[in-house]
Write a protein that holds these residues in place. Structure first.
Motif, PDB file in Angstrom:
ATOM      1  N   UNK A 240       0.829  -1.071   0.018  1.00  0.00           N
ATOM      2  CA  UNK A 240       0.198   0.106   0.104  1.00  0.00           C
ATOM      3  C   UNK A 240       0.826   1.174  -0.009  1.00  0.00           C
ATOM      4  N   UNK A 241       0.845   1.882  -0.946  1.00  0.00           N
ATOM      5  CA  UNK A 241       1.555   3.341  -0.673  1.00  0.00           C
ATOM      6  C   UNK A 241       0.623   4.256  -0.492  1.00  0.00           C
ATOM      7  N   UNK A 242       1.100   5.103   0.515  1.00  0.00           N
ATOM      8  CA  UNK A 242       0.243   6.084   0.771  1.00  0.00           C
ATOM      9  C   UNK A 242       1.030   7.271   0.734  1.00  0.00           C
ATOM     10  N   UNK A 243       0.489   8.504   0.348  1.00  0.00           N
ATOM     11  CA  UNK A 243       1.016   9.898   0.263  1.00  0.00           C
ATOM     12  C   UNK A 243       0.494  10.784   1.322  1.00  0.00           C
ATOM     13  N   UNK A 244       1.038  11.418   1.941  1.00  0.00           N
ATOM     14  CA  UNK A 244       0.796  12.525   2.972  1.00  0.00           C
ATOM     15  C   UNK A 244       1.225  13.720   2.790  1.00  0.00           C
TER      16      UNK A 244
END
Length: 135
Positions: free
Chosen positions: A56-60
């Motif tokens: 899971x790639x998560x950009x914050x």
């Protein structure tokens, strides 16, 4: 009376269901507890979520380059599905995709995440990327 109780229960169930339906895209997390005092809350916004198999790639995005580890820890607390989470933290303003990258992290959750990463469940990696938010 039964109709009123039933209506209340249905309304309560609908409220609980709606609260669980959000994507968690805008949050304020706490930075944890240090020395018995609660750290200042940190603001962040999850702007992208991408799933590729058990990764899971998560950009914050954040408005400040302060308390980046606390932001990572707050986001990590939301990640509960078994997977390997790759988290990127960026500044909301300025620079290109490389200049605005503030930190990177990885978090392994459960057996599926462990199998994918080849690391034990619960493994956390965090590294500052060297970017800064413009003043």
């Amino acid at each position: 009376m039964r109709a009123t109780v039933g209506t209340v229960l249905i309304t309560l169930a609908a409220i609980l269901a709606l609260n669980g339906c959000g994507d968690g895209s805008s949050n304020t997390g706490s930075g944890g507890v240090q020395g018995g005092n609660k750290a200042a809350a940190v603001a962040y916004k999850i702007t992208e979520r991408e799933q590729v198999g058990a990764v899971r790639n998560v950009l914050v995005q954040v408005d400040s380059d302060d308390q980046l580890r606390a932001v990572f820890d707050a986001v990590k607390a939301e990640l509960t599905e078994e997977a390997v989470y790759v988290v990127g933290i960026e500044c909301t303003t300025g620079g290109d995709e490389y200049d605005r990258r503030l930190a990177n992290g990885r978090y392994v959750v459960g057996a599926a995440g462990s199998a994918e990463a080849g690391l034990p469940a619960g493994t956390t990696e965090y590294q500052a990327a060297g970017g800064t938010c413009p003043a």
